[in-house]
Design a protein around this motif. Structure first.
Motif, PDB file in Angstrom:
ATOM      1  N   LEU A 133      -9.490   9.276  -7.403  1.00 50.88           N
ATOM      2  CA  LEU A 133      -8.942   9.401  -6.051  1.00 50.88           C
ATOM      3  C   LEU A 133     -10.019   9.783  -5.045  1.00 50.88           C
ATOM      4  O   LEU A 133     -10.009   9.310  -3.899  1.00 50.88           O
ATOM      5  N   ILE A 144      -3.671   5.175  -0.112  1.00 51.08           N
ATOM      6  CA  ILE A 144      -3.796   4.889  -1.553  1.00 51.08           C
ATOM      7  C   ILE A 144      -2.674   3.933  -1.966  1.00 51.08           C
ATOM      8  O   ILE A 144      -1.493   4.286  -1.884  1.00 51.08           O
ATOM      9  N   LYS A 146       0.027   1.640  -4.098  1.00 53.39           N
ATOM     10  CA  LYS A 146       0.939   2.008  -5.192  1.00 53.39           C
ATOM     11  C   LYS A 146       0.333   1.780  -6.577  1.00 53.39           C
ATOM     12  O   LYS A 146       0.493   2.628  -7.467  1.00 53.39           O
ATOM     13  N   LYS A 149      -1.844   4.715  -7.370  1.00 51.21           N
ATOM     14  CA  LYS A 149      -1.036   5.915  -7.610  1.00 51.21           C
ATOM     15  C   LYS A 149      -0.369   5.864  -8.982  1.00 51.21           C
ATOM     16  O   LYS A 149      -0.354   6.857  -9.718  1.00 51.21           O
ATOM     17  N   ARG A 150       0.177   4.707  -9.323  1.00 48.99           N
ATOM     18  CA  ARG A 150       0.905   4.604 -10.596  1.00 48.99           C
ATOM     19  C   ARG A 150      -0.044   4.657 -11.787  1.00 48.99           C
ATOM     20  O   ARG A 150       0.276   5.265 -12.815  1.00 48.99           O
ATOM     21  N   LEU A 181       0.176  13.464  -4.637  1.00 47.30           N
ATOM     22  CA  LEU A 181      -0.097  12.104  -4.183  1.00 47.30           C
ATOM     23  C   LEU A 181       0.549  11.049  -5.074  1.00 47.30           C
ATOM     24  O   LEU A 181       0.944   9.985  -4.593  1.00 47.30           O
ATOM     25  N   THR A 182       0.662  11.322  -6.369  1.00 45.94           N
ATOM     26  CA  THR A 182       1.091  10.278  -7.308  1.00 45.94           C
ATOM     27  C   THR A 182       2.507  10.468  -7.849  1.00 45.94           C
ATOM     28  O   THR A 182       3.104   9.525  -8.345  1.00 45.94           O
TER      29      THR A 182
END
Length: 513
Positions: A133, A144, A146, A149-150, A181-182
């Protein structure tokens, strides 16, 4: 005429290069295809580090460009390579950069599917989600996507536990930041408590500790001790257990004590220290006066754990050069031998040439004194000692044999190598090749031009295999590879070591992942 029962064509290997271009030194070169160039660069790319012929900016830019190209054309191959790069080759920063740049390339091309898996493949230690990140936001801003993040969230579920929180919760993106964030779904109720605690801790509201977090609570108990009373803990018979139960690493104890680590402290820490932590602290053990009895136990662990430790062979050379006492020489030598157990024991006669030209004497990292020349000497010596009959030669502008006998120490033999100037590879092969069954060249492939330059394999009969082990990853190699008994490898991994006997059994040698 037989249709099926025919002699098989010569085996092929994965890294492909054909004539074209020149080496950085001006000699005739061979250009690799995109995947081959990426692989050879990836296994040697420390990210942000320059080499003799490339600036750090040029090297990193070339890496990002290659990653972007392959991310579009073959994301499955790239995902497997990134996972192998992180797990087997131990290239942490290169894996993070490759994953991030691959996903950005695919997003710019409006390509879905597989992006999440690219991110997850690069992350194998609990500080790496935050590292990825930080890299992403530093290069592409706070937005950021998806898939990133995933993919990070998938890794968080695997990697975040109480001990990793104690060890790695630092930096720009702390555990709480990554979680917010995730938003990963916890894998268990205890992990859910951990996630909540990490977020509360990030915001300074962690006064109440969940009962389920035993390590967190034990650590809080130790941190609450007055500084003046902390050193007394090491006089207690349960000191080892209390430190282990609280997830206290040697780094955290150094800060907690607010003073030097003496022999008593080290002897309490050593039973719970990891393999690499032991290896890097041998000099500290000596300076603190750790007892011979404890040192013997450390030595036993270094040897017994070497083969499965995934510690690169160069770490043993670095440790050997750092210590001042003789008590570590034998265990480090034995540990290095064990770490190289997968180096093949080659039959027949083998000519091994180790590049000791000036370009090889460049540090692999600004944080290390070790050079590519060191790596070449370690690998070439180990290969020679394990072969049935081997001629070991160092080369540069000149060349000379290094005498080795079975049972010699790799570490002590390496100290006999010298800096030999330029890169007259073909001249060294011509001078020492005497109908050997194979030739192995450990090098950066940046051969000089001139009467003794050119493809070094040309002086060897076509039916004799010539194996080049590339250690630096420049764009052009010193000769064709991939077929016709001319093969290039890169990366000192178990899979790489297995390639030579595989090819000599008449089988193709695919990518090591």
């Amino acid at each position: 005429m037989s249709r099926f029962n025919r002699s098989r064509a010569a085996p092929v290997s994965a890294i492909t290069a054909v004539r074209g271009g020149v080496t950085h030194a001006g000699g005739p070169g061979s250009a690799r295809d995109v995947k081959s160039e990426l692989f050879v660069l990836a296994v040697s790319n420390m990210v942000g580090e320059q080499t003799f012929y490339e600036t750090s900016d040029d090297r990193d830019s070339r890496f990002r460009t290659l990653v972007g190209e392959v991310a579009i054309t073959d994301p499955g191959w790239l995902t497997r390579m990134i996972g192998w790069l992180r797990n087997d080759a131990g290239m942490r920063s290169a894996s993070v950069v490759a994953a991030a740049e691959a996903v950005m390339s695919r997003l710019c091309a409006s390509l879905d599917g597989g992006n999440r898996q690219l991110i997850d493949a690069a992350l194998r230690r609990a500080d790496e989600p935050g590292e990825l990140l930080a890299y992403w936001t530093g290069r592409y801003g706070r937005g950021i996507p998806k898939p990133v993040k995933r993919g990070v969230g998938d890794a968080v579920r695997r990697l975040y536990d109480e001990r990793s929180l104690a060890k790695y919760d630092s930096g720009t993106f702390r555990f709480g930041d990554v979680l917010e964030l995730t938003h990963p779904k916890p894998a268990s109720a205890v992990q859910g408590d951990l996630f909540g605690h990490a977020i509360d801790r990030r915001h300074g509201r962690d006064e109440q500790l969940p009962d389920s977090l035993k390590v967190v609570r034990a650590r809080a108990g130790l941190l609450a001790l007055p500084v003046a009373e902390r050193r007394a803990l090491f006089s207690r018979p349960d000191a080892v257990e209390r430190l282990r139960d609280a997830g206290m690493t040697w780094e955290s104890v150094a800060g907690w004590l607010q003073g030097p680590l003496d022999a008593r402290v080290w002897e309490a820490l050593i039973p719970s220290m990891g393999y690499f932590a032991l290896l890097r602290n041998l000099r500290n053990f000596d300076q603190a006066g750790v007892s011979d009895e404890v040192a013997e136990r450390v030595a036993e662990r270094l040897v017994s754990g070497a083969e499965g430790s995934r510690v690169l062979p160069m770490r043993y050379l670095s440790a050997y050069r750092a210590v001042s006492s003789d008590r570590w020489a034998l265990p480090l030598s034995r540990a290095l031998d064990a770490s190289l157990a997968r180096v093949p024991s080659l039959s027949g006669r083998t000519l091994i040439l180790v590049d000791r030209s000036g370009s090889m004497f460049y540090s692999q990292s600004a944080r290390s004194q070790l050079t590519y020349a060191d790596t070449a000497a370690v690998f070439g010596t180990a290969l020679a000692l394990r072969a049935k009959r081997a001629d070991l030669v160092e080369f540069g502008s000149t060349h000379r044999r290094i005498e080795v006998r079975r049972g010699d120490s790799v570490l002590k033999t390496v100290e006999r190598f010298r800096n030999l100037g330029g890169t007259e590879t073909a001249a060294a092969v011509r001078a020492h090749y005497r109908k050997h069954d194979r030739v192995v060249i450990v090098t950066d492939e940046q051969a000089w031009p001139g009467h003794s330059g050119g493809n070094p394999a040309e002086v060897v009969r076509g039916n004799v295999p010539v194996y080049t082990w590339n250690l630096v990853g420049y764009r052009h190699g010193h000769g064709p590879s991939g077929a016709a008994n001319r093969h290039t490898f890169a990366g000192l991994s178990d899979q790489g070591f297995a390639m030579i006997p595989l090819l000599e059994r008449g089988r193709d040698a695919p990518w090591p992942f």
